[in-house]
Write a protein that holds these residues in place. Structure first.
Motif, mmCIF file in Angstrom:
data_model
loop_
_atom_site.group_PDB
_atom_site.id
_atom_site.type_symbol
_atom_site.label_atom_id
_atom_site.label_comp_id
_atom_site.label_asym_id
_atom_site.label_seq_id
_atom_site.Cartn_x
_atom_site.Cartn_y
_atom_site.Cartn_z
ATOM 1 N N GLY A 1 11.232 -13.377 8.901
ATOM 2 C CA GLY A 1 12.057 -12.717 7.361
ATOM 3 C C GLY A 1 12.093 -11.222 7.221
ATOM 4 N N CYS A 2 12.837 -11.849 5.540
ATOM 5 C CA CYS A 2 12.165 -10.459 4.855
ATOM 6 C C CYS A 2 11.556 -10.753 4.424
ATOM 7 C CB CYS A 2 13.505 -9.685 4.275
ATOM 8 S SG CYS A 2 15.099 -9.064 5.619
ATOM 9 N N ASN A 3 10.317 -10.097 3.782
ATOM 10 C CA ASN A 3 9.425 -10.038 2.572
ATOM 11 C C ASN A 3 10.497 -9.147 1.048
ATOM 12 O OD1 ASN A 3 7.335 -11.419 3.599
ATOM 13 N ND2 ASN A 3 6.964 -9.352 4.750
ATOM 14 N N GLN A 4 10.407 -9.587 0.341
ATOM 15 C CA GLN A 4 11.332 -9.140 -1.365
ATOM 16 C C GLN A 4 10.543 -8.444 -1.905
ATOM 17 O OE1 GLN A 4 14.971 -11.063 -2.396
ATOM 18 N NE2 GLN A 4 13.843 -12.712 -0.796
ATOM 19 N N PHE A 5 10.381 -7.161 -2.107
ATOM 20 C CA PHE A 5 9.453 -6.520 -3.538
ATOM 21 C C PHE A 5 10.631 -6.051 -4.310
ATOM 22 C CE2 PHE A 5 8.402 -6.562 1.080
ATOM 23 C CZ PHE A 5 6.632 -6.611 1.470
ATOM 24 N N LEU A 6 9.793 -6.113 -5.428
ATOM 25 C CA LEU A 6 10.006 -5.131 -6.636
ATOM 26 C C LEU A 6 9.302 -4.241 -6.927
ATOM 27 C CD1 LEU A 6 12.728 -5.297 -8.343
ATOM 28 C CD2 LEU A 6 11.932 -6.780 -10.267
ATOM 29 N N PHE A 7 9.621 -3.355 -7.985
ATOM 30 C CA PHE A 7 8.666 -2.352 -7.670
ATOM 31 C C PHE A 7 8.796 -1.528 -8.870
ATOM 32 C CE2 PHE A 7 7.346 -2.586 -3.025
ATOM 33 C CZ PHE A 7 6.081 -2.652 -3.385
ATOM 34 N N ILE A 8 8.576 -1.488 -9.842
ATOM 35 C CA ILE A 8 8.576 -0.085 -10.651
ATOM 36 C C ILE A 8 7.385 1.045 -11.245
ATOM 37 C CG2 ILE A 8 6.939 -1.379 -12.431
ATOM 38 C CD1 ILE A 8 9.080 -0.679 -14.345
ATOM 39 N N ASP B 1 0.687 -1.173 0.132
ATOM 40 C CA ASP B 1 0.085 0.033 0.014
ATOM 41 C C ASP B 1 1.258 0.860 0.137
ATOM 42 O OD1 ASP B 1 -2.513 -1.518 -0.075
ATOM 43 O OD2 ASP B 1 -2.781 -0.812 2.690
ATOM 44 N N PHE B 2 2.296 1.108 0.818
ATOM 45 C CA PHE B 2 2.952 2.876 0.731
ATOM 46 C C PHE B 2 3.432 3.125 -0.390
ATOM 47 C CE2 PHE B 2 6.859 4.361 1.660
ATOM 48 C CZ PHE B 2 6.886 5.269 3.097
ATOM 49 N N TYR B 3 3.925 2.079 -1.040
ATOM 50 C CA TYR B 3 4.238 2.436 -2.870
ATOM 51 C C TYR B 3 3.220 2.263 -3.879
ATOM 52 C CZ TYR B 3 9.216 1.969 -0.815
ATOM 53 O OH TYR B 3 10.067 1.942 -0.324
ATOM 54 N N THR B 4 2.541 1.831 -3.336
ATOM 55 C CA THR B 4 1.356 2.036 -4.331
ATOM 56 C C THR B 4 0.741 4.014 -4.827
ATOM 57 O OG1 THR B 4 -0.638 0.850 -3.474
ATOM 58 C CG2 THR B 4 0.895 -0.443 -4.450
ATOM 59 N N GLU B 5 0.144 3.890 -3.859
ATOM 60 C CA GLU B 5 0.032 4.755 -3.033
ATOM 61 C C GLU B 5 1.298 6.082 -3.628
ATOM 62 O OE1 GLU B 5 -0.293 5.261 0.933
ATOM 63 O OE2 GLU B 5 -2.529 3.932 0.968
ATOM 64 N N ARG B 6 2.729 5.226 -3.960
ATOM 65 C CA ARG B 6 3.448 6.860 -4.309
ATOM 66 C C ARG B 6 3.270 6.445 -5.761
ATOM 67 N NH1 ARG B 6 3.011 6.674 1.002
ATOM 68 N NH2 ARG B 6 3.936 8.361 2.124
ATOM 69 N N GLY B 7 3.137 6.575 -6.071
ATOM 70 C CA GLY B 7 2.572 5.627 -8.042
ATOM 71 C C GLY B 7 4.231 4.663 -8.503
ATOM 72 N N PHE B 8 4.057 3.600 -7.915
ATOM 73 C CA PHE B 8 4.471 2.063 -8.039
ATOM 74 C C PHE B 8 3.621 1.230 -7.852
ATOM 75 C CE2 PHE B 8 8.009 4.774 -5.709
ATOM 76 C CZ PHE B 8 8.653 4.900 -6.071
ATOM 77 N N GLU B 9 3.934 0.051 -8.990
ATOM 78 C CA GLU B 9 3.621 -0.797 -9.608
ATOM 79 C C GLU B 9 4.078 -2.595 -8.752
ATOM 80 O OE1 GLU B 9 2.829 -3.170 -13.651
ATOM 81 O OE2 GLU B 9 2.163 -1.282 -12.973
ATOM 82 N N LEU B 10 3.727 -3.244 -8.128
ATOM 83 C CA LEU B 10 4.051 -4.429 -8.231
ATOM 84 C C LEU B 10 4.948 -5.519 -9.067
ATOM 85 C CD1 LEU B 10 5.445 -5.693 -5.565
ATOM 86 C CD2 LEU B 10 3.743 -7.458 -5.940
ATOM 87 N N LYS B 11 6.345 -5.821 -9.204
ATOM 88 C CA LYS B 11 6.495 -6.254 -10.440
ATOM 89 C C LYS B 11 6.990 -7.837 -9.906
ATOM 90 C CE LYS B 11 6.926 -5.343 -14.209
ATOM 91 N NZ LYS B 11 5.758 -5.350 -15.060
ATOM 92 N N ASN B 12 7.034 -8.026 -8.825
ATOM 93 C CA ASN B 12 8.099 -8.918 -8.681
ATOM 94 C C ASN B 12 7.505 -8.990 -6.553
ATOM 95 O OD1 ASN B 12 8.524 -11.378 -8.185
ATOM 96 N ND2 ASN B 12 10.440 -11.295 -8.518
ATOM 97 N N ILE B 13 7.277 -10.534 -5.835
ATOM 98 C CA ILE B 13 7.596 -10.321 -4.466
ATOM 99 C C ILE B 13 7.733 -11.759 -4.074
ATOM 100 C CG2 ILE B 13 5.342 -11.469 -4.843
ATOM 101 C CD1 ILE B 13 4.562 -9.108 -2.259
ATOM 102 N N LYS B 14 8.794 -11.964 -2.981
ATOM 103 C CA LYS B 14 8.811 -13.189 -2.222
ATOM 104 C C LYS B 14 8.554 -12.978 -1.006
ATOM 105 C CE LYS B 14 12.465 -16.638 -2.115
ATOM 106 N NZ LYS B 14 13.888 -16.400 -2.558
ATOM 107 N N THR B 15 7.525 -13.701 -0.189
ATOM 108 C CA THR B 15 6.811 -13.066 0.953
ATOM 109 C C THR B 15 7.280 -14.946 1.750
ATOM 110 O OG1 THR B 15 5.104 -14.325 0.018
ATOM 111 C CG2 THR B 15 5.271 -12.134 -0.149
ATOM 112 N N THR B 16 7.328 -14.625 3.265
ATOM 113 C CA THR B 16 8.048 -15.680 4.191
ATOM 114 C C THR B 16 7.156 -15.209 5.555
ATOM 115 O OG1 THR B 16 9.500 -16.346 5.715
ATOM 116 C CG2 THR B 16 8.736 -13.542 5.241
ATOM 117 N N ASN B 17 6.630 -16.563 5.585
ATOM 118 C CA ASN B 17 5.525 -16.426 7.120
ATOM 119 C C ASN B 17 6.251 -16.331 8.232
ATOM 120 O OD1 ASN B 17 3.012 -17.358 5.635
ATOM 121 N ND2 ASN B 17 3.785 -19.679 5.250
ATOM 122 N N TYR B 18 7.363 -16.532 8.393
ATOM 123 C CA TYR B 18 7.767 -16.295 9.305
ATOM 124 C C TYR B 18 9.226 -14.851 9.417
ATOM 125 C CZ TYR B 18 7.801 -21.351 8.668
ATOM 126 O OH TYR B 18 7.081 -22.476 8.778
#
Length: 267
Positions: free
Chosen positions: A257-264, A238-255
């Motif tokens: 660790g880090c969630n990874q995001f690639l925005f354009i 939500d933070f980045y889509t509100e600032r004009g970014f579109e999600l291109k790739n994502i890798k999430t975790t249930n633990y």
């Protein structure tokens, strides 16, 4: 925002370079970048590495054909780590290294715009995560990519709140208590591998395929990594889509660790 008793990330990266860095580390880091950025390429692109640490991922970006790489870290020892890699590389003219904070808006603005902004596991250690995430977004060119990784928000038990307390205690403790905590935490993880019928020596030996890092360096980094903040996948999306970014790739975790995001950046 000034935070007392911060973890000395630079010294941890210095230890990594002295004891674990190798050509295999660089190869693994390059593979992970290519894998997550695909089908985008770094060839001919301008790349900034916010929170460059050892300088490993900056070097990898250069080896993947980046036309210019800027490495930034607030820790002076980490800056020296990146400089030591630069001195032994053929990239003197196209690799710039600066000491600076993601929270310093004037400094960030002075760096200019980039095709790829890379900030892996860094903003949540600044003491003001949302401001850092806001600032790095302003360095992305229109049509450029933002690759960011942020600790996941995990509720209950040994979730995010508990780890916040552990990390804070570690950084307020004496040298002896820190080393004891490190020994116990590493031993605990070693035992967990055995209980899961995994060969710990094999796991440790092969760990560098994960972004080229080392098992012990990452464990100490996790235990001591303070300041420490976290966010849910939805919050970052939500933070980045509100600032004009579109999600291109994502890798999430249930633990934790880090969630990874690639925005354009689309506007």
């Amino acid at each position: 925002m000034q935070v007392e008793n911060k973890f000395e990330f630079g010294k941890n990266w210095q230890s990594f370079l002295a004891n674990h860095f190798s050509s295999e580390s660089v190869k693994a880091s390059k593979n992970r970048l290519v894998e997550f950025l695909a089908p985008a390429t770094l060839v001919g692109k301008e790349f900034v590495d916010f929170g460059s640490g050892s300088g490993l991922h900056s070097l990898s970006a250069l080896e993947l054909g980046a036309a210019k790489v800027v490495s930034v870290d607030v820790d002076g020892v980490a800056v020296q780590c990146a400089k030591s890699l630069k001195e032994n590389s053929p990239y003197e003219k196209i690799w710039q290294i600066y000491k600076g904070s993601l929270l310093d808006q004037d400094f960030m603005k002075s760096l200019g715009l980039f095709d790829v902004v890379y900030c892996w596991g860094v903003a949540h250690h600044t003491g003001s995560m949302w401001q850092a995430l806001e600032n790095i977004a302003k360095n992305v060119k229109d049509g450029g990519l933002l690759f960011v990784a942020i600790y996941n928000n995990v509720e209950g038990g040994f979730g995010s709140r508990m780890w916040y307390r552990i990390k804070k205690f570690y950084n307020q403790s004496s040298f002896f208590i820190k080393k004891t905590m490190e020994f116990l935490y590493i031993s605990h993880n070693f035992l967990i591998l055995i209980l899961h019928l995994k060969n710990p020596f094999s796991v440790i030996r092969n760990y560098k395929v994960k972004r080229g890092m080392s098992w012990t360096t990452d464990l100490v980094d996790w235990l001591g990594g303070y300041p420490y903040e976290y966010a849910s996948v939805k919050q970052i999306f939500d933070f980045y889509t509100e600032r004009g970014f579109e999600l291109k790739n994502i890798k999430t975790t249930n633990y934790i660790g880090c969630n990874q995001f690639l925005f354009i950046k689309t506007k």
